[in-house]
Design a protein around this motif. Structure first.
Motif, PDB file in Angstrom:
ATOM      1  N   UNK A 129      46.896  -1.979   1.510  1.00 32.25           N
ATOM      2  CA  UNK A 129      46.415  -0.636   1.184  1.00 32.25           C
ATOM      3  C   UNK A 129      45.046  -0.424   1.813  1.00 32.25           C
ATOM      4  N   UNK A 130      44.755   0.857   2.095  1.00 32.40           N
ATOM      5  CA  UNK A 130      43.463   1.221   2.682  1.00 32.40           C
ATOM      6  C   UNK A 130      43.176   2.678   2.345  1.00 32.40           C
ATOM      7  N   UNK A 131      42.036   3.177   2.833  1.00 34.76           N
ATOM      8  CA  UNK A 131      41.617   4.566   2.625  1.00 34.76           C
ATOM      9  C   UNK A 131      41.528   4.915   1.138  1.00 34.76           C
ATOM     10  N   UNK A 132      40.840   4.079   0.402  1.00 31.85           N
ATOM     11  CA  UNK A 132      40.587   4.342  -1.013  1.00 31.85           C
ATOM     12  C   UNK A 132      39.196   3.827  -1.358  1.00 31.85           C
ATOM     13  N   UNK A 133      38.720   4.167  -2.515  1.00 29.72           N
ATOM     14  CA  UNK A 133      37.427   3.678  -2.983  1.00 29.72           C
ATOM     15  C   UNK A 133      37.615   2.875  -4.253  1.00 29.72           C
ATOM     16  N   UNK A 134      36.711   1.954  -4.490  1.00 28.79           N
ATOM     17  CA  UNK A 134      36.644   1.253  -5.764  1.00 28.79           C
ATOM     18  C   UNK A 134      35.303   1.599  -6.394  1.00 28.79           C
ATOM     19  N   UNK A 135      35.321   1.861  -7.683  1.00 31.16           N
ATOM     20  CA  UNK A 135      34.114   2.378  -8.330  1.00 31.16           C
ATOM     21  C   UNK A 135      33.920   1.781  -9.715  1.00 31.16           C
ATOM     22  N   UNK A 136      32.661   1.620 -10.061  1.00 34.50           N
ATOM     23  CA  UNK A 136      32.240   1.183 -11.390  1.00 34.50           C
ATOM     24  C   UNK A 136      30.717   1.278 -11.388  1.00 34.50           C
ATOM     25  N   UNK A 137      30.066   0.450 -12.180  1.00 36.42           N
ATOM     26  CA  UNK A 137      28.618   0.262 -12.095  1.00 36.42           C
ATOM     27  C   UNK A 137      28.351  -1.227 -11.971  1.00 36.42           C
ATOM     28  N   UNK A 138      27.227  -1.588 -11.375  1.00 36.37           N
ATOM     29  CA  UNK A 138      26.891  -3.002 -11.259  1.00 36.37           C
ATOM     30  C   UNK A 138      26.798  -3.649 -12.634  1.00 36.37           C
ATOM     31  N   UNK A 139      26.223  -2.919 -13.605  1.00 36.36           N
ATOM     32  CA  UNK A 139      26.110  -3.455 -14.965  1.00 36.36           C
ATOM     33  C   UNK A 139      27.485  -3.782 -15.539  1.00 36.36           C
ATOM     34  N   UNK A 140      28.420  -2.850 -15.382  1.00 38.62           N
ATOM     35  CA  UNK A 140      29.761  -3.031 -15.926  1.00 38.62           C
ATOM     36  C   UNK A 140      30.521  -4.121 -15.178  1.00 38.62           C
ATOM     37  N   UNK A 141      30.367  -4.164 -13.863  1.00 37.55           N
ATOM     38  CA  UNK A 141      31.082  -5.153 -13.055  1.00 37.55           C
ATOM     39  C   UNK A 141      30.672  -6.569 -13.427  1.00 37.55           C
ATOM     40  N   UNK A 142      29.382  -6.805 -13.628  1.00 36.55           N
ATOM     41  CA  UNK A 142      28.926  -8.141 -14.006  1.00 36.55           C
ATOM     42  C   UNK A 142      29.489  -8.557 -15.367  1.00 36.55           C
ATOM     43  N   UNK A 143      29.542  -7.608 -16.299  1.00 33.79           N
ATOM     44  CA  UNK A 143      30.079  -7.914 -17.625  1.00 33.79           C
ATOM     45  C   UNK A 143      31.595  -8.055 -17.609  1.00 33.79           C
ATOM     46  N   UNK A 144      32.245  -7.419 -16.618  1.00 29.39           N
ATOM     47  CA  UNK A 144      33.704  -7.449 -16.536  1.00 29.39           C
ATOM     48  C   UNK A 144      34.228  -8.561 -15.634  1.00 29.39           C
ATOM     49  N   UNK A 145      33.367  -9.482 -15.207  1.00 33.75           N
ATOM     50  CA  UNK A 145      33.839 -10.619 -14.417  1.00 33.75           C
ATOM     51  C   UNK A 145      34.728 -11.497 -15.297  1.00 33.75           C
ATOM     52  N   UNK A 146      35.934 -11.720 -14.826  1.00 28.27           N
ATOM     53  CA  UNK A 146      36.918 -12.496 -15.583  1.00 28.27           C
ATOM     54  C   UNK A 146      36.892 -13.973 -15.184  1.00 28.27           C
ATOM     55  N   UNK A 147      36.696 -14.212 -13.888  1.00 33.36           N
ATOM     56  CA  UNK A 147      36.738 -15.598 -13.418  1.00 33.36           C
ATOM     57  C   UNK A 147      36.006 -15.733 -12.094  1.00 33.36           C
ATOM     58  N   UNK A 148      35.374 -16.878 -11.914  1.00 31.77           N
ATOM     59  CA  UNK A 148      34.753 -17.239 -10.642  1.00 31.77           C
ATOM     60  C   UNK A 148      35.612 -18.320 -10.008  1.00 31.77           C
ATOM     61  N   UNK A 149      36.040 -18.094  -8.767  1.00 31.69           N
ATOM     62  CA  UNK A 149      36.914 -19.047  -8.101  1.00 31.69           C
ATOM     63  C   UNK A 149      36.209 -20.328  -7.701  1.00 31.69           C
ATOM     64  N   UNK A 150      37.007 -21.327  -7.398  1.00 29.66           N
ATOM     65  CA  UNK A 150      36.458 -22.611  -6.965  1.00 29.66           C
ATOM     66  C   UNK A 150      36.436 -22.765  -5.462  1.00 29.66           C
ATOM     67  N   UNK A 151      36.812 -21.707  -4.732  1.00 27.33           N
ATOM     68  CA  UNK A 151      36.928 -21.765  -3.274  1.00 27.33           C
ATOM     69  C   UNK A 151      35.633 -21.345  -2.597  1.00 27.33           C
ATOM     70  N   UNK A 152      34.549 -22.046  -2.904  1.00 25.62           N
ATOM     71  CA  UNK A 152      33.244 -21.670  -2.369  1.00 25.62           C
ATOM     72  C   UNK A 152      33.223 -21.816  -0.851  1.00 25.62           C
ATOM     73  N   UNK A 153      32.623 -20.828  -0.194  1.00 33.38           N
ATOM     74  CA  UNK A 153      32.581 -20.779   1.270  1.00 33.38           C
ATOM     75  C   UNK A 153      31.144 -20.495   1.687  1.00 33.38           C
ATOM     76  N   UNK A 154      30.559 -21.402   2.480  1.00 33.29           N
ATOM     77  CA  UNK A 154      29.174 -21.236   2.920  1.00 33.29           C
ATOM     78  C   UNK A 154      29.166 -20.440   4.216  1.00 33.29           C
TER      79      UNK A 154
END
Length: 454
Positions: free
Chosen positions: A409-434
């Motif tokens: 999919x393309x040609x769309x937007x994703x929206x929220x607030x930074x405050x809400x996004x940080x609180x709505x983090x469900x999981x941090x992956x283990x696939x760290x990439x430097x």
């Protein structure tokens, strides 16, 4: 200390020895170079090998600051730079917080920042690495063509000395390769082209994973072929590691001590508050040797150090240089930044990363019924307000349905607030990439994101 670095330190030392009563002086001396190679269809399309050296001098007197610099280390020029910096003091505004950084007793972490193999790497081999990458990226899929393949490296030596007691010097180098791809499908009015990219970093070219960079560049382009505009709804999003790194770059601006003391951060006056999900621990750690931007000292000569900014969701501290720290009534966190001899110190995160979880992206996706794997975000800097926290950017990616990655999919937007996004983090992956930037990436799962499409 190498002989050349020692010579830079001697120059800085001689400058501050000329301080007059009531003057504070800082001398920052550096030299460095870079190589850039761009290959197209096996031929060198662009090649630059450049070097520079110079000195920047700050003079502070009676609360006023003067600064001057020169792109040469000629003794007569250095004397003129010092005289100009002194003259410029009279044009400065009195600032009660104006002062140089002072030693704080923190010792720099020993790190292998210089690699002789890179310093001695032949130019023809640098070109060959870019050509190898182009060839590999072209071989993965018949629909893929390479727009450009690049090799880049940089090295620097620097020394700083001040009348406040700072005296540090060192050198470092690093390199990376990158490739941009185009994937074509269809003919005539139905023809479409999608873009992709890949890269690999290292202290020397032997650390490159060219095959991985080529594969990712091909897959990123081809997976979006046939993309359509999705229906509008709220979804759980999984940010690709590169997108997460971009997102953390935005978050870093809100944790900048200079922005905070000026009231330009959404986190002003929120130390000790719960600002993110309990699974979130955000660390700025330039002492981590895996970070591309690892370093032993900051732009003012203070030891770089590991700073926990958010711990288990709670805001612990901001990053500061000595100036922003004085304004905030605290101490420097060793986060002074300096682009080179031609500028005065700023402040910012040096090597930002979330503490990774344990699961791979595939394992994470398998547990999501209705979601979106975001592979590209556009307009981050224009679509995000670090003061209000409003977040709205263009995006492209792959829908997730019943635990499987599906339609592009393309040609769309994703929206929220930074405050809400940080609180709505469900999981941090283990696939760290430097990555070749000041933020590391890993998959990041955020709930309740508005996807605005058809």
């Amino acid at each position: 200390m190498s002989d050349t670095v020692g010579a830079l330190q001697a120059i800085a030392d001689r400058v501050i020895e000329q301080a007059r009563p009531g003057e504070q002086i800082e001398a920052f001396v550096s030299r460095g170079g870079e190589t850039e190679v761009r290959v197209y269809q096996g031929e060198v399309e662009h090649f630059v090998s450049a070097q520079s050296e110079g000195i920047g001098i700050r003079v502070i007197s009676d609360g006023r600051t003067g600064f001057a610099y020169a792109g040469t280390l000629d003794e007569a020029a250095i004397a003129e730079v010092l005289a100009d910096a002194r003259d410029n003091v009279q044009f400065g505004t009195v600032d009660e917080y104006a002062a140089l950084a002072e030693p704080d007793g923190v010792s720099p972490t020993e790190q292998a920042l210089w690699n002789d193999a890179l310093a001695d790497y032949p130019t023809d081999e640098k070109i060959a690495r870019a050509q190898d990458l182009e060839r590999l990226a072209s071989s993965h899929d018949s629909r893929v063509r390479v727009d450009e393949a690049n090799y880049a490296d940089a090295w620097g030596e620097a020394a700083v000395a001040s009348t406040a007691g700072i005296r540090q010097s060192g050198r470092e180098n690093g390199c990376y390769v990158s490739v941009a791809t185009l994937a074509d499908e269809g003919e005539g009015a139905a023809a479409e082209t999608q873009t992709g990219f890949g890269f690999s970093v290292g202290r020397e070219p032997g650390e490159f994973d060219l095959e991985r960079a080529a594969r990712e560049a091909s897959e990123r382009a081809t997976c979006l072929l046939g993309a359509t505009k999705p229906s509008s709804r709220r979804v759980t999003v999984v940010l690709d590691p590169f997108v997460t790194a971009q997102f953390l770059g935005v978050i870093s601006s809100t944790l900048n001590g200079e922005a905070v003391v000026k009231g330009r951060s959404l986190f002003t006056d929120r130390l000790g508050d719960e600002v993110a999900a309990a699974s979130v621990t955000l660390v700025d750690d330039p002492t981590n040797p895996k970070a591309y931007t690892s370093t032993d000292v900051d732009g003012e000569g203070l030891a770089a150090r590991r700073n926990v900014l958010i711990e288990n969701g709670v805001l612990q501290q901001f990053v500061h240089n000595s100036y922003s720290a004085r304004r905030a009534g605290t101490v420097s966190t060793g986060n002074a930044t300096r682009g080179g001899f031609a500028g005065t110190p700023g402040v910012g995160c040096l090597a930002l990363s979330l503490v990774p979880g344990t699961r791979s992206q595939a394992e994470i996706v398998a547990g999501i019924d209705d979601g979106l794997l975001v592979q590209q975000m556009q307009g981050l800097h224009s679509g995000v307000n670090p003061i209000s926290g409003d977040f709205s950017t263009g995006a492209a990616g792959l829908l997730i349905t019943n635990g499987a990655v599906g339609a592009p999919v393309r040609e769309f937007t994703i929206a929220s607030t930074l405050q809400r996004m940080l609180l709505d983090i469900v999981e941090v992956g283990g696939d760290i990439d430097w990555l070749p930037m000041r933020s590391a990436g890993m998959s990041l799962v955020i709930d309740n994101i508005t996807m605005s499409g058809a």
